[in-house]
Design an enzyme around this catalytic site. Structure first.
Site, PDB file in Angstrom:
ATOM      1  N   ALA A 140      95.745 -21.302-113.519  1.00 16.53           N
ATOM      2  CA  ALA A 140      95.867 -21.517-112.204  1.00 16.53           C
ATOM      3  C   ALA A 140      96.170 -20.137-111.333  1.00 16.53           C
ATOM      4  O   ALA A 140      96.650 -20.256-110.410  1.00 16.53           O
ATOM      5  CB  ALA A 140      97.037 -22.315-111.926  1.00 16.53           C
ATOM      6  N   GLN A 141      95.835 -18.984-112.415  1.00 13.39           N
ATOM      7  CA  GLN A 141      95.800 -17.786-111.803  1.00 13.39           C
ATOM      8  C   GLN A 141      94.492 -17.247-111.028  1.00 13.39           C
ATOM      9  O   GLN A 141      93.293 -17.582-111.416  1.00 13.39           O
ATOM     10  CB  GLN A 141      96.277 -16.567-112.739  1.00 13.39           C
ATOM     11  CG  GLN A 141      97.471 -17.008-113.490  1.00 13.39           C
ATOM     12  CD  GLN A 141      98.938 -16.941-113.047  1.00 13.39           C
ATOM     13  OE1 GLN A 141      99.076 -15.846-112.105  1.00 13.39           O
ATOM     14  NE2 GLN A 141      99.683 -17.483-113.572  1.00 13.39           N
ATOM     15  N   HIS A 190      98.172 -16.324-121.646  1.00 12.70           N
ATOM     16  CA  HIS A 190      96.933 -16.310-120.597  1.00 12.70           C
ATOM     17  C   HIS A 190      95.882 -15.352-121.425  1.00 12.70           C
ATOM     18  O   HIS A 190      95.306 -14.334-120.838  1.00 12.70           O
ATOM     19  CB  HIS A 190      96.902 -15.830-119.011  1.00 12.70           C
ATOM     20  CG  HIS A 190      97.579 -16.831-118.410  1.00 12.70           C
ATOM     21  ND1 HIS A 190      97.066 -17.846-117.672  1.00 12.70           N
ATOM     22  CD2 HIS A 190      99.086 -16.762-118.093  1.00 12.70           C
ATOM     23  CE1 HIS A 190      98.013 -18.637-116.956  1.00 12.70           C
ATOM     24  NE2 HIS A 190      99.376 -18.314-117.201  1.00 12.70           N
ATOM     25  N   ASN A 214      99.376 -23.410-123.826  1.00 17.06           N
ATOM     26  CA  ASN A 214      98.725 -23.481-122.491  1.00 17.06           C
ATOM     27  C   ASN A 214      98.205 -22.151-122.026  1.00 17.06           C
ATOM     28  O   ASN A 214      98.931 -21.028-122.155  1.00 17.06           O
ATOM     29  CB  ASN A 214      99.809 -24.065-121.310  1.00 17.06           C
ATOM     30  CG  ASN A 214     100.188 -25.450-121.567  1.00 17.06           C
ATOM     31  OD1 ASN A 214     101.526 -25.804-122.012  1.00 17.06           O
ATOM     32  ND2 ASN A 214      99.282 -26.232-121.764  1.00 17.06           N
ATOM     33  N   ALA A 215      96.986 -22.152-121.610  1.00 15.79           N
ATOM     34  CA  ALA A 215      95.915 -21.078-121.298  1.00 15.79           C
ATOM     35  C   ALA A 215      96.257 -19.759-122.480  1.00 15.79           C
ATOM     36  O   ALA A 215      96.435 -18.604-122.073  1.00 15.79           O
ATOM     37  CB  ALA A 215      96.707 -20.142-119.804  1.00 15.79           C
ATOM     38  N   ARG A 222      89.879 -22.132-139.064  1.00 18.25           N
ATOM     39  CA  ARG A 222      89.226 -20.899-139.170  1.00 18.25           C
ATOM     40  C   ARG A 222      89.305 -19.645-138.322  1.00 18.25           C
ATOM     41  O   ARG A 222      89.153 -18.708-138.599  1.00 18.25           O
ATOM     42  CB  ARG A 222      87.685 -21.167-139.309  1.00 18.25           C
ATOM     43  CG  ARG A 222      87.326 -21.607-140.754  1.00 18.25           C
ATOM     44  CD  ARG A 222      85.818 -21.740-140.965  1.00 18.25           C
ATOM     45  NE  ARG A 222      85.095 -22.679-139.990  1.00 18.25           N
ATOM     46  CZ  ARG A 222      84.937 -23.781-140.143  1.00 18.25           C
ATOM     47  NH1 ARG A 222      85.217 -24.476-141.033  1.00 18.25           N
ATOM     48  NH2 ARG A 222      84.045 -24.332-139.220  1.00 18.25           N
ATOM     49  N   HIS A 245     101.879 -30.757-119.920  1.00 20.38           N
ATOM     50  CA  HIS A 245     101.348 -29.582-120.628  1.00 20.38           C
ATOM     51  C   HIS A 245     101.483 -29.581-122.047  1.00 20.38           C
ATOM     52  O   HIS A 245     100.768 -28.862-122.724  1.00 20.38           O
ATOM     53  CB  HIS A 245     102.283 -28.272-120.179  1.00 20.38           C
ATOM     54  CG  HIS A 245     101.855 -28.040-118.521  1.00 20.38           C
ATOM     55  ND1 HIS A 245     102.587 -28.830-117.438  1.00 20.38           N
ATOM     56  CD2 HIS A 245     101.302 -27.046-118.037  1.00 20.38           C
ATOM     57  CE1 HIS A 245     101.976 -28.245-116.425  1.00 20.38           C
ATOM     58  NE2 HIS A 245     101.282 -27.245-116.709  1.00 20.38           N
ATOM     59  N   ASP A 268     108.189 -23.752-115.748  1.00 18.31           N
ATOM     60  CA  ASP A 268     107.079 -23.382-115.243  1.00 18.31           C
ATOM     61  C   ASP A 268     106.717 -23.944-113.917  1.00 18.31           C
ATOM     62  O   ASP A 268     105.679 -24.285-113.596  1.00 18.31           O
ATOM     63  CB  ASP A 268     105.992 -23.321-116.165  1.00 18.31           C
ATOM     64  CG  ASP A 268     104.526 -22.724-115.774  1.00 18.31           C
ATOM     65  OD1 ASP A 268     104.889 -21.542-114.974  1.00 18.31           O
ATOM     66  OD2 ASP A 268     103.547 -22.711-116.033  1.00 18.31           O
ATOM     67  N   LEU A 301      95.369 -27.708-114.481  1.00 18.22           N
ATOM     68  CA  LEU A 301      96.898 -27.955-114.465  1.00 18.22           C
ATOM     69  C   LEU A 301      97.521 -26.576-113.858  1.00 18.22           C
ATOM     70  O   LEU A 301      96.980 -25.407-114.119  1.00 18.22           O
ATOM     71  CB  LEU A 301      97.344 -28.170-115.622  1.00 18.22           C
ATOM     72  CG  LEU A 301      97.186 -29.481-116.524  1.00 18.22           C
ATOM     73  CD1 LEU A 301      98.083 -29.451-117.737  1.00 18.22           C
ATOM     74  CD2 LEU A 301      97.947 -30.597-115.709  1.00 18.22           C
TER      75      LEU A 301
END
Length: 376
Positions: A140-141, A190, A214-215, A222, A245, A268, A301
């Site tokens: 969401a950045q 991220h 998340n992110a 593999r 999440h 968060d 999200l």
């Protein structure tokens, strides 16, 4: 001076593991004075058989109750801090996000001032999430504000920044070295990093993972990615245990793979936390909240609306973790990582009287910050 009686105290045993101890009184003023018999003449507080825990520490939280770390008004940060004890939180790291650097700098300056607030949860410093991340996993950045990590860009805020998130595939590793020299925790998040790059960054000192799963690049047999590196190392992982999440099954896997000393529960959460359904905002982006889900217009999200007491409840229930052991994930573990366990994070003599009282359903009954009753 106060004496807290009739509580199920959550105390460290001889090995440092938290256990539930009934029948002892907790005596305190600004700091914990003693555990055992009530001190004569002290003000009596009846815990009514509820759990008595160290105050919760939230190391990754953007906002709540309509307020956000990035709000330009210092009163927003103050109101944010004053809300958090109602969720059991007695100290926290206000968390920034990917926005123009000057706006991030202003937020860091406000946080520096906020470390001296006398009301509400204590501000320990800042969690700088955003700016030095991957466009592929921006979450969401805002992509237009993503930049390459440069140590000179944060040189004026070593006293404020406690944790900083980076995508290791996008940085020169000397950035990690220089942050660690200033006692800044470097967190992988991220990020589209391969397992190999993530492991190399962890070995270099980026021994923390921003909101695991998340992110970030996920676990594939593999291509183990960031998640695989987190599992295959001693990296400390943040976990948003809001059942949105990270689903209950994934929480159970983490609890089996990682020792509990390497797990920290976070929220968060956004400014929408505590406000119910409706339209909210994150970094100038519209956020839509329904139930316990917050999304951007495209369905991404956008952080959580969870509180730390509910995150703790979810994790304990989903993983069959004993309540006392679960409390370590929101008290002892963050305090140890931040280097403040000698001051807070457990109910031991000489430590700050940061105390959270909650019932069997994890509802917060009372919260004390430095011995002052904040919520009754």
């Amino acid at each position: 001076m106060m004496t807290l009686i009739n509580g199920r105290l959550i105390l460290p045993d001889s090995n440092g593991n938290f256990k539930i101890c009934a029948g002892s009184a907790l005596n305190f003023d600004e700091k914990i004075i003693s555990v055992g018999k009530p001190i004569e003449g002290a003000e009596i507080i009846d815990a009514e058989n509820n759990f008595v825990s160290p105050g919760f520490i939230n190391i990754h939280i953007h906002g709540a109750a309509g307020f956000d770390t990035m709000d330009e008004n210092i009163n927003a940060l103050k109101n944010f801090a004053e809300f958090l004890p109602s969720t059991g939180v007695t100290s926290f790291l206000p968390t920034t996000m990917t926005m123009p650097l000057e706006k991030i700098y202003r937020a860091l300056k406000r946080i520096r001032i906020g470390k001296n607030f006398s009301q509400g949860a204590k501000i320990l410093g800042a969690n700088m999430e955003g700016g030095f991340i991957s466009k592929k996993f921006k979450g969401a950045q805002a992509e237009e504000n993503i930049i390459r990590a440069d140590f000179s860009l944060i040189k004026n805020f070593f006293d404020v920044i406690k944790i900083i998130t980076v995508a290791p595939e996008e940085i020169d590793f000397d950035f990690i070295d220089r942050c660690r020299e200033k006692n800044i925790i470097v967190s992988i998040g991220h990020s589209a990093a391969t397992y190999e790059i993530a492991m190399a960054a962890i070995a270099r000192g980026a021994n923390h993972i921003t909101h695991l799963f998340n992110a970030q690049s996920g676990l594939h047999h593999r291509k183990p990615g960031v998640v695989g590196a987190a599992f295959d190392s001693s990296a400390i992982v943040e976990l948003i245990a809001d059942n949105v999440h990270v689903c209950p099954a994934a929480q159970r896997i983490v609890a089996k793979v990682k020792p509990r000393s390497e797990i920290i529960l976070i929220t968060d959460s956004l400014r929408a936390c505590g406000l119910g359904d409706g339209l909210s905002e994150l970094g100038g982006q519209k956020v839509f909240v329904k139930g316990n889900v917050a999304t951007l217009e495209d369905g991404t999200l956008a952080g959580s609306v969870a509180t730390l007491n509910n995150v703790l409840k979810n994790f304990c229930e989903n993983t069959s973790t004993d309540i006392a052991a679960g409390v370590e994930l929101v008290t002892k573990n963050p305090a140890v990582e931040l280097g403040i366990f000698d001051k807070t994070g457990s109910l031991e003599v000489g430590k700050a009287a940061d105390i959270t009282i909650f019932d069997d359903d994890f509802n917060i009954k009372k919260t004390f910050v430095n011995g002052n009753l904040i919520r009754n």
